[in-house]
Enzyme design. Structure first.
Site, PDB file in Angstrom:
ATOM      1  N   CYS A   2       0.830  -1.192   0.000  1.00  0.00           N
ATOM      2  CA  CYS A   2       0.000   0.000   0.000  1.00  0.00           C
ATOM      3  C   CYS A   2       0.868   1.247   0.000  1.00  0.00           C
ATOM      4  CB  CYS A   2      -0.887   0.014   1.252  1.00  0.00           C
ATOM      5  SG  CYS A   2      -1.843  -1.505   1.475  1.00  0.00           S
ATOM      6  N   GLY A  78       2.846  -3.008   4.115  1.00  0.00           N
ATOM      7  CA  GLY A  78       3.752  -4.119   4.341  1.00  0.00           C
ATOM      8  C   GLY A  78       3.052  -5.451   4.432  1.00  0.00           C
TER       9      GLY A  78
END
Length: 616
Positions: A2, A78
Site C-alpha cells: 500500500c 507491508g
C-alpha cells in the site's frame, strides 16, 4: 502492499484538511490502486491507498480499533509473515478479530505490547498509529528497510508518507534541495545517506528505527541492530541452518490471497528461491509456480562478456525453468521502450536513479503484474553472503571509502567551479562513509582482515542493499506489484552476519556456504555458476538513443542542471561515451550510456519537480 500518508498538526483542525490529505494519498495510487480512504480527527489525519493482497473486506484502512476505552487508528504498508503465530498469542490475551488480515494483527499487537510489538514481527513494514487519548503518533519501519517511510517535522506539524511525492503534495513543503541534499545527489547518488530525504526539511526514517511524536516533539530511536558474536556451528551445521531458514522464509512469503510469481535470472539467488518455492508448491498440490525473466532486444546478438558479466542469463534461465517445471515467461524489452521509461522511472522514484537499471525493472514489473500481484525476488543475498567483487579483491576492499563508488574525482570534476568549493564532495562523501564505519558492530575476536570484511558487510547492508531495496520497492509499486525479498528475513541476516568469512567462502567460492546449503536443490552447473549482476542491454542503439537525449539536454537554454553541473564537461562525456578513466559512476554497471542516462534523468527531475536549488 500500500501507500500511506499522514499529517499531525497541533495548530489545525485536521477535519477541515480532508482535501489536502486526499491529494497526498492520491499521489500514491500506483502503490494502492484498489482502494483509497481518508481518516481525520481533531489534530491528526491519515490517507491510505491499498493494493489488496490479503482479506479484501477485513483489511480496509485506515483501521480504527477501541480497546479499554482508548481509540487507535493505523495506516500500514507491508506484510507480516508470522501473522498467525501473533494472532494466536493475542487471542490468548483476550483480543478478538473482525477479519483475517495482518493489518488488524499489527494494530492489536501495538495495543497489547506498545513498541515491544516490533520485536515480535517477522515481515516488511512501515506504519503509523495514532493514539487519540494520548494525542501521540507512533511510527516504525522494518529492520532492513524493505518498505519506505519519509517524514518532516516543521512548524508544529509532522507530515509523513511512503514516498517523497506524498510529502511534496502537502502545502507546507516545497521541492527545495539545499547544499547537503545536492551533495548527496552529486556525491553519492543513486544511493542516499541513511536518513536523508534529499529535499529540504524531509528525512527518511531509517530501517530498524521508530519515531514517537507528541506535543513535546519527535523522538527517533533504534529498536534493532546487528549484534556481532562468535559463530559456533561448523560448515555442515551452518549450511543446514541456512537451508532451514530459507525454506521457512520462502514458505511464509508465498502466502497470499492473490496469484504469486518468482523473479528468475538463472543465477544462484533467484534460482534457489524458485527451487524452494517449486518444491513447496509441489508438496501443497498447488501446481507449477510462475516464473519471470527479462532480456533486451537483440542481446543475443550484441552481448559482450566481461569480468562483471561473464555470460548471458538466457540459457541458464531456460535450464532452471525446465528442471523445476515452472510456468515461465521471458519478457523482452525493446530499446525504444527502455529509453522511454527513463523519465517515468524518475517520477516513480521522485529522484534521479539507476538509469536503465530502473527503467527496465519498472517495465518488467508491469509485465509481471499482468499475471500476478505478488512476486518473490533474490535481492540482498550478495550483501549478506559477500557476493560482490569488493569482498574478494583486496585492492578494492581496502580502499578508505565506499568500494562500489570510486568515481569521486570524476563526480567532483563535473561540478561548476563555484559549486566545487560549496559542496566539498570529497569531504562530504568521506564523512558519510566514516559515520557508517564508526557504527559497525564490532567483535573482539576478529582478525584485522575479518574486521575489515565486517565493515564492508555493514557498509553494504546500510548503503548498497538499501539502495537496491529502494529501487525494487519504487519500480515494483510503480507497477502496483508487491515484491517480497526472502533474503532480507532478519533471522537469516542476523545468522549469516556472524559466519566467518572463510566459511562464507566455503570451497573457495563466492557465497560458497549458500551454494553448499542449496546442494541437491539446484543442478550443480547452476549452483556453481559465477555471479552475474542484473542484466543490461549491449545494443549500440541504446547508446545512440541516450546520446540524442543528452544532446537535447545540452541544447537547453538556462537548464537548471547547468546551475551546478559543468556543461562543457558533460558535453565531452556525451561525445566520448563515458569517463576517460573508464571508471563506473556507481556499482559495476553504471558506465557509458548508463552514466549519461543518469544525467538525463537528473535534468528531467529538476524540471518535472520544479526543484529549487538553495545555495545555503
Amino acid at each position: 502492499m500500500c501507500g500511506i500518508t499522514g499529517w499531525i498538526d497541533w495548530r489545525k483542525d485536521m477535519r477541515k484538511e480532508t482535501a489536502a490529505l486526499h491529494k497526498m494519498a492520491t499521489t500514491l495510487n500506483r502503490r494502492g490502486p484498489d482502494d483509497l480512504n481518508i481518516w481525520t480527527s481533531t489534530h491528526a489525519g491519515f490517507g491510505h491507498a491499498r493494493l489488496v493482497v490479503v482479506d479484501p473486506a477485513g483489511g480496509i484502512q485506515p483501521m480504527t480499533r477501541t480497546v479499554n476505552n482508548k481509540e487507535y487508528t493505523l495506516v500500514y504498508n507491508g506484510e507480516l509473515y508470522n501473522t498467525e503465530e501473533i494472532r494466536s498469542e493475542l487471542l490468548r490475551q483476550g483480543h478478538t478479530f473482525l477479519g483475517h488480515s495482518d493489518t488488524e494483527v499489527l494494530l492489536k499487537s501495538y495495543i497489547e505490547w506498545g513498541s515491544g510489538c516490533l520485536e515480535k514481527f517477522n515481515g516488511i513494514f512501515a506504519f503509523a498509529i495514532w493514539n487519540e487519548q494520548d494525542q501521540s503518533l507512533f511510527m516504525a519501519r522494518d529492520r532492513l528497510g524493505v518498505k519506505p517511510l519519509f517524514y518532516s517535522v516543521l512548524h508544529g506539524a509532522l507530515i509523513f508518507g511512503s514516498e517523497l511525492k506524498a510529502l511534496l503534495a502537502n502545502p507546507k513543503l516545497d521541492a527545495v534541495v539545499d547544499r547537503e541534499g545536492l551533495a548527496d545527489v552529486m556525491g553519492l547518488a543513486p544511493s542516499r545517506t541513511p536518513g536523508q530525504g534529499i529535499y529540504k526539511n524531509i528525512s527518511e526514517l531509517r530501517p530498524g528505527h521508530m519515531l514517537i511524536y507528541d506535543r513535546n516533539g519527535a523522538k527517533v530511536s533504534r529498536y534493532w541492530s546487528l549484534k556481532s558474536t562468535e559463530h559456533t556451528e561448523d560448515a555442515e551445521e551452518t549450511a543446514a541452518h541456512i537451508r532451514e531458514l530459507l525454506t521457512d522464509t520462502v514458505k511464509r512469503q508465498l502466502f497470499a490471497d492473490v496469484p504469486v510469481g518468482m523473479f528468475l535470472s538463472g543465477g544462484l539467488d533467484s534460482s534457489a528461491l524458485t527451487a524452494l518455492a517449486a518444491e513447496i508448491y509441489k508438496q501443497e498440490g498447488r501446481g507449477s509456480i510462475r516464473s519471470y525473466s527479462i532480456d533486451y532486444d537483440e542481446n543475443d546478438k550484441y552481448f559482450k562478456s566481461s569480468a562483471f558479466q561473464p555470460n548471458s542469463d538466457a540459457p541458464w534461465i531456460k535450464k532452471v525453468s525446465d528442471v523445476l517445471k515452472t510456468d515461465h515467461t521471458n519478457a523482452i524489452i525493446s530499446i525504444d521502450t527502455l529509453a522511454e521509461q527513463l523519465k517515468e522511472a524518475v517520477k516513480v522514484r521522485d529522484l534521479p536513479g539507476m538509469a536503465d537499471v530502473d527503467s527496465s525493472l519498472l517495465w518488467f514489473c508491469k509485465e509481471i503484474k499482468k499475471d500476478v500481484t505478488v512476486g518473490l525476488s533474490g535481492e540482498c543475498a550478495d550483501e549478506i553472503f559477500g557476493g560482490y567483487p569488493w569482498f574478494h579483491q583486496p585492492e578494492i576492499m581496502n580502499i578508505d571509502g565506499f568500494p562500489w563508488m570510486r568515481s569521486i574525482d570524476e563526480r567532483e570534476d563535473l561540478l561548476n567551479d563555484s559549486w566545487k568549493s560549496k559542496l566539498k564532495l570529497k569531504e562530504y562523501v568521506q564523512s558519510q562513509y566514516r559515520k557508517t564505519i564508526n557504527e559497525t558492530p564490532r567483535f573482539a575476536g576478529d582478525s584485522k582482515e575479518e574486521a575489515r570484511r565486517r565493515e564492508i558487510s555493514y557498509l553494504n547492508i546500510i548503503w548498497f542493499m538499501t539502495n537496491l531495496l529502494d529501487r525494487k520497492d519504487r519500480m515494483s509499486m510503480g507497477a502496483s506489484l508487491e515484491v517480497r525479498v526472502p533474503f532480507s528475513d532478519h533471522r537469516l541476516v542476523e545468522y549469516v552476519w556472524n559466519i566467518p568469512w572463510e566459511m562464507k567462502r566455503y570451497g573457495g567460492k563466492e557465497k560458497g556456504i549458500l551454494r553448499k546449503a542449496m546442494e541437491g536443490v539446484l543442478p550443480d552447473e547452476v549452483l556453481y555458476r559465477k555471479k552475474s549482476p542484473y542484466p543490461k542491454t549491449h545494443h549500440p542503439k541504446y547508446a545512440e538513443t541516450v546520446k540524442h537525449l543528452m544532446d537535447d539536454v545540452l541544447k537547453q537554454k538556462d537548464a537548471p542542471l547547468f546551475e551546478f553541473v559543468n556543461k562543457d564537461k558533460l558535453k565531452a562525456i556525451n561525445e566520448t561515451g563515458g569517463f576517460d578513466t573508464g571508471t563506473p559512476y556507481f556499482g559495476q554497471l553504471m558506465a557509458g550510456p548508463q552514466l549519461l542516462a543518469h544525467f538525463v534523468q537528473m535534468d528531467y527531475w529538476l524540471n518535472e519537480y520544479n526543484v529549487r536549488i538553495e545555495d545555503k
